[in-house]
Structures are given as structure tokens and as C-alpha cells.
Motif scaffolding. Structure first.
Motif, PDB file in Angstrom:
ATOM      1  N   VAL A 192       5.542   3.111   2.031  1.00  0.00           N
ATOM      2  CA  VAL A 192       4.681   2.000   1.640  1.00  0.00           C
ATOM      3  C   VAL A 192       4.574   1.038   2.815  1.00  0.00           C
ATOM      4  O   VAL A 192       5.445   0.995   3.680  1.00  0.00           O
ATOM      5  CB  VAL A 192       5.183   1.253   0.377  1.00  0.00           C
ATOM      6  CG1 VAL A 192       5.304   2.188  -0.804  1.00  0.00           C
ATOM      7  CG2 VAL A 192       6.479   0.530   0.621  1.00  0.00           C
ATOM      8  N   GLU A 193       3.490   0.281   2.812  1.00  0.00           N
ATOM      9  CA  GLU A 193       3.284  -0.752   3.825  1.00  0.00           C
ATOM     10  C   GLU A 193       3.171  -2.078   3.093  1.00  0.00           C
ATOM     11  O   GLU A 193       2.487  -2.159   2.077  1.00  0.00           O
ATOM     12  CB  GLU A 193       1.991  -0.457   4.589  1.00  0.00           C
ATOM     13  CG  GLU A 193       1.637  -1.499   5.618  1.00  0.00           C
ATOM     14  CD  GLU A 193       0.342  -1.147   6.327  1.00  0.00           C
ATOM     15  OE1 GLU A 193       0.387  -0.347   7.276  1.00  0.00           O
ATOM     16  OE2 GLU A 193      -0.706  -1.660   5.907  1.00  0.00           O
ATOM     17  N   SER A 217       0.846  -1.194   0.000  1.00  0.00           N
ATOM     18  CA  SER A 217       0.000   0.000   0.000  1.00  0.00           C
ATOM     19  C   SER A 217       0.879   1.240   0.000  1.00  0.00           C
ATOM     20  O   SER A 217       1.877   1.281   0.703  1.00  0.00           O
ATOM     21  CB  SER A 217      -0.903   0.077   1.221  1.00  0.00           C
ATOM     22  OG  SER A 217      -1.000  -1.073   1.934  1.00  0.00           O
ATOM     23  N   TYR A 220       1.139   5.387   0.556  1.00  0.00           N
ATOM     24  CA  TYR A 220       0.546   6.518   1.255  1.00  0.00           C
ATOM     25  C   TYR A 220       1.143   7.789   0.687  1.00  0.00           C
ATOM     26  O   TYR A 220       2.352   7.892   0.529  1.00  0.00           O
ATOM     27  CB  TYR A 220       0.808   6.405   2.761  1.00  0.00           C
ATOM     28  CG  TYR A 220       0.056   5.234   3.319  1.00  0.00           C
ATOM     29  CD1 TYR A 220      -1.239   5.388   3.784  1.00  0.00           C
ATOM     30  CD2 TYR A 220       0.594   3.951   3.298  1.00  0.00           C
ATOM     31  CE1 TYR A 220      -1.964   4.310   4.247  1.00  0.00           C
ATOM     32  CE2 TYR A 220      -0.119   2.859   3.750  1.00  0.00           C
ATOM     33  CZ  TYR A 220      -1.397   3.048   4.226  1.00  0.00           C
ATOM     34  OH  TYR A 220      -2.120   1.969   4.669  1.00  0.00           O
ATOM     35  N   GLN A 221       0.275   8.739   0.339  1.00  0.00           N
ATOM     36  CA  GLN A 221       0.748   9.937  -0.332  1.00  0.00           C
ATOM     37  C   GLN A 221       0.069  11.176   0.230  1.00  0.00           C
ATOM     38  O   GLN A 221      -1.022  11.093   0.786  1.00  0.00           O
ATOM     39  CB  GLN A 221       0.478   9.832  -1.826  1.00  0.00           C
ATOM     40  CG  GLN A 221      -0.995   9.710  -2.178  1.00  0.00           C
ATOM     41  CD  GLN A 221      -1.195   9.317  -3.624  1.00  0.00           C
ATOM     42  OE1 GLN A 221      -0.649   8.342  -4.093  1.00  0.00           O
ATOM     43  NE2 GLN A 221      -1.981  10.111  -4.320  1.00  0.00           N
ATOM     44  N   GLU A 240      -1.522  12.441   5.055  1.00  0.00           N
ATOM     45  CA  GLU A 240      -1.258  11.452   4.011  1.00  0.00           C
ATOM     46  C   GLU A 240      -2.450  10.519   3.939  1.00  0.00           C
ATOM     47  O   GLU A 240      -3.142  10.299   4.938  1.00  0.00           O
ATOM     48  CB  GLU A 240       0.006  10.654   4.313  1.00  0.00           C
ATOM     49  CG  GLU A 240       1.264  11.477   4.224  1.00  0.00           C
ATOM     50  CD  GLU A 240       2.507  10.666   4.524  1.00  0.00           C
ATOM     51  OE1 GLU A 240       2.416   9.661   5.265  1.00  0.00           O
ATOM     52  OE2 GLU A 240       3.579  11.033   4.022  1.00  0.00           O
ATOM     53  N   HIS A 241      -2.700   9.961   2.766  1.00  0.00           N
ATOM     54  CA  HIS A 241      -3.826   9.057   2.599  1.00  0.00           C
ATOM     55  C   HIS A 241      -3.404   7.843   1.773  1.00  0.00           C
ATOM     56  O   HIS A 241      -2.398   7.860   1.079  1.00  0.00           O
ATOM     57  CB  HIS A 241      -5.015   9.769   1.960  1.00  0.00           C
ATOM     58  CG  HIS A 241      -4.729  10.264   0.573  1.00  0.00           C
ATOM     59  ND1 HIS A 241      -4.143  11.477   0.324  1.00  0.00           N
ATOM     60  CD2 HIS A 241      -4.925   9.690  -0.634  1.00  0.00           C
ATOM     61  CE1 HIS A 241      -4.000  11.629  -0.980  1.00  0.00           C
ATOM     62  NE2 HIS A 241      -4.469  10.565  -1.582  1.00  0.00           N
ATOM     63  N   PHE A 242      -4.211   6.819   1.881  1.00  0.00           N
ATOM     64  CA  PHE A 242      -4.026   5.596   1.118  1.00  0.00           C
ATOM     65  C   PHE A 242      -4.328   5.938  -0.335  1.00  0.00           C
ATOM     66  O   PHE A 242      -5.447   6.257  -0.682  1.00  0.00           O
ATOM     67  CB  PHE A 242      -4.980   4.528   1.673  1.00  0.00           C
ATOM     68  CG  PHE A 242      -4.896   3.189   1.021  1.00  0.00           C
ATOM     69  CD1 PHE A 242      -3.690   2.557   0.809  1.00  0.00           C
ATOM     70  CD2 PHE A 242      -6.059   2.538   0.630  1.00  0.00           C
ATOM     71  CE1 PHE A 242      -3.625   1.304   0.214  1.00  0.00           C
ATOM     72  CE2 PHE A 242      -6.009   1.291   0.043  1.00  0.00           C
ATOM     73  CZ  PHE A 242      -4.790   0.670  -0.165  1.00  0.00           C
ATOM     74  N   GLY A 243      -3.304   5.912  -1.175  1.00  0.00           N
ATOM     75  CA  GLY A 243      -3.470   6.393  -2.535  1.00  0.00           C
ATOM     76  C   GLY A 243      -3.495   5.323  -3.601  1.00  0.00           C
ATOM     77  O   GLY A 243      -3.982   5.549  -4.703  1.00  0.00           O
ATOM     78  N   PHE A 288      -2.424   0.761  -4.464  1.00  0.00           N
ATOM     79  CA  PHE A 288      -1.946  -0.515  -3.948  1.00  0.00           C
ATOM     80  C   PHE A 288      -1.517  -1.416  -5.094  1.00  0.00           C
ATOM     81  O   PHE A 288      -1.906  -1.236  -6.243  1.00  0.00           O
ATOM     82  CB  PHE A 288      -3.052  -1.206  -3.145  1.00  0.00           C
ATOM     83  CG  PHE A 288      -4.245  -1.571  -3.998  1.00  0.00           C
ATOM     84  CD1 PHE A 288      -4.327  -2.814  -4.597  1.00  0.00           C
ATOM     85  CD2 PHE A 288      -5.256  -0.662  -4.212  1.00  0.00           C
ATOM     86  CE1 PHE A 288      -5.406  -3.136  -5.401  1.00  0.00           C
ATOM     87  CE2 PHE A 288      -6.334  -0.971  -5.008  1.00  0.00           C
ATOM     88  CZ  PHE A 288      -6.418  -2.216  -5.610  1.00  0.00           C
TER      89      PHE A 288
END
Length: 118
Positions: free
Chosen positions: A105-106, A7, A9-10, A74-77, A79
Motif C-alpha cells: 500500500v502507499e 492506495s 496495489y494488487q 501490479e495495478h492500482f486496485g 483506495f
């Protein structure tokens, strides 16, 4: 092979073209490497958080609210789902994503299908 979610994050907004274009070239090359390695499953980018709708059920009633689940800088942008033999291999792909995107990233394993267990 196990599946892993990478994932990204941006920050809110789109970077200027001079920043975004080299990142997209790196991402295209990385996706091609994933495909060549047989590790590619699928990927997707997300619209901005303002387009999100949160769905909750409280006391049997469905409640809808506009916007992201949480407010954050930041938000989940986006995947990518990959297949890798182990966590170390998945983390190597994650490192390469972080380097290519310049974003945190995760990397997280997905539950096996169909049992839904690790």
C-alpha cells in the motif's frame, strides 16, 4: 485532521475464495475500526485495468485509448481516504491495511481543501 490516501496495489485477477474470504473479513474489521476511531472518510475498489480508458489532449485534440495508462504486473486496485492527526498515525493505518490485504500500500497526504496546498 489531515486527509490521507491509502492506495492498494494488487496483481491482476481475483484470488481464490479460500484466500480472498479471510482478507475480506480482515478488511471489514479494519473499516469498522476506522469508523469507530472517526478516521473513515470513504473508500472504493476499482474494476480491472482492462476497463480503463486513458484520456489525453495533444495539440488541442482529445485522444482516447483503451486499457491502463501503463502495463504492469501490479495495478492500482482500490483506495481508502482517512483522516489522521499526522503522518505517523496515517502510516499506522497503512501498515494495518498492508497486513490485512497482504498487498503493498502507499500512504500519501492529500492537499488541504479548498486552497489546494499542503
Amino acid at each position: 485532521m489531515r486527509r490521507y490516501l491509502i492506495s492498494m496495489y494488487q496483481p491482476e485477477g481475483t484470488p481464490p475464495p479460500e484466500v480472498l474470504e479471510p482478507i475480506m473479513r480482515e478488511m471489514d474489521a479494519l473499516r469498522e475500526e476506522l469508523r469507530a476511531a472517526g478516521a473513515w472518510v470513504f473508500a472504493g475498489g476499482l474494476h480491472p485495468p482492462a476497463t480503463a480508458t486513458v484520456v489525453r489532449v495533444e495539440d488541442g485534440e482529445t485522444l482516447l485509448s483503451d486499457g491502463p495508462f501503463i502495463e504492469a504486473k501490479e495495478h492500482f486496485g482500490g483506495f481508502t481516504v482517512i483522516e489522521a492527526p499526522d503522518l505517523d498515525a496515517a502510516l499506522e493505518w497503512g501498515r494495518r491495511y498492508a497486513r490485512a490485504t497482504t498487498l503493498p500500500v502507499e500512504v500519501r497526504p492529500l492537499y488541504d481543501e479548498p486552497a489546494g496546498r499542503p
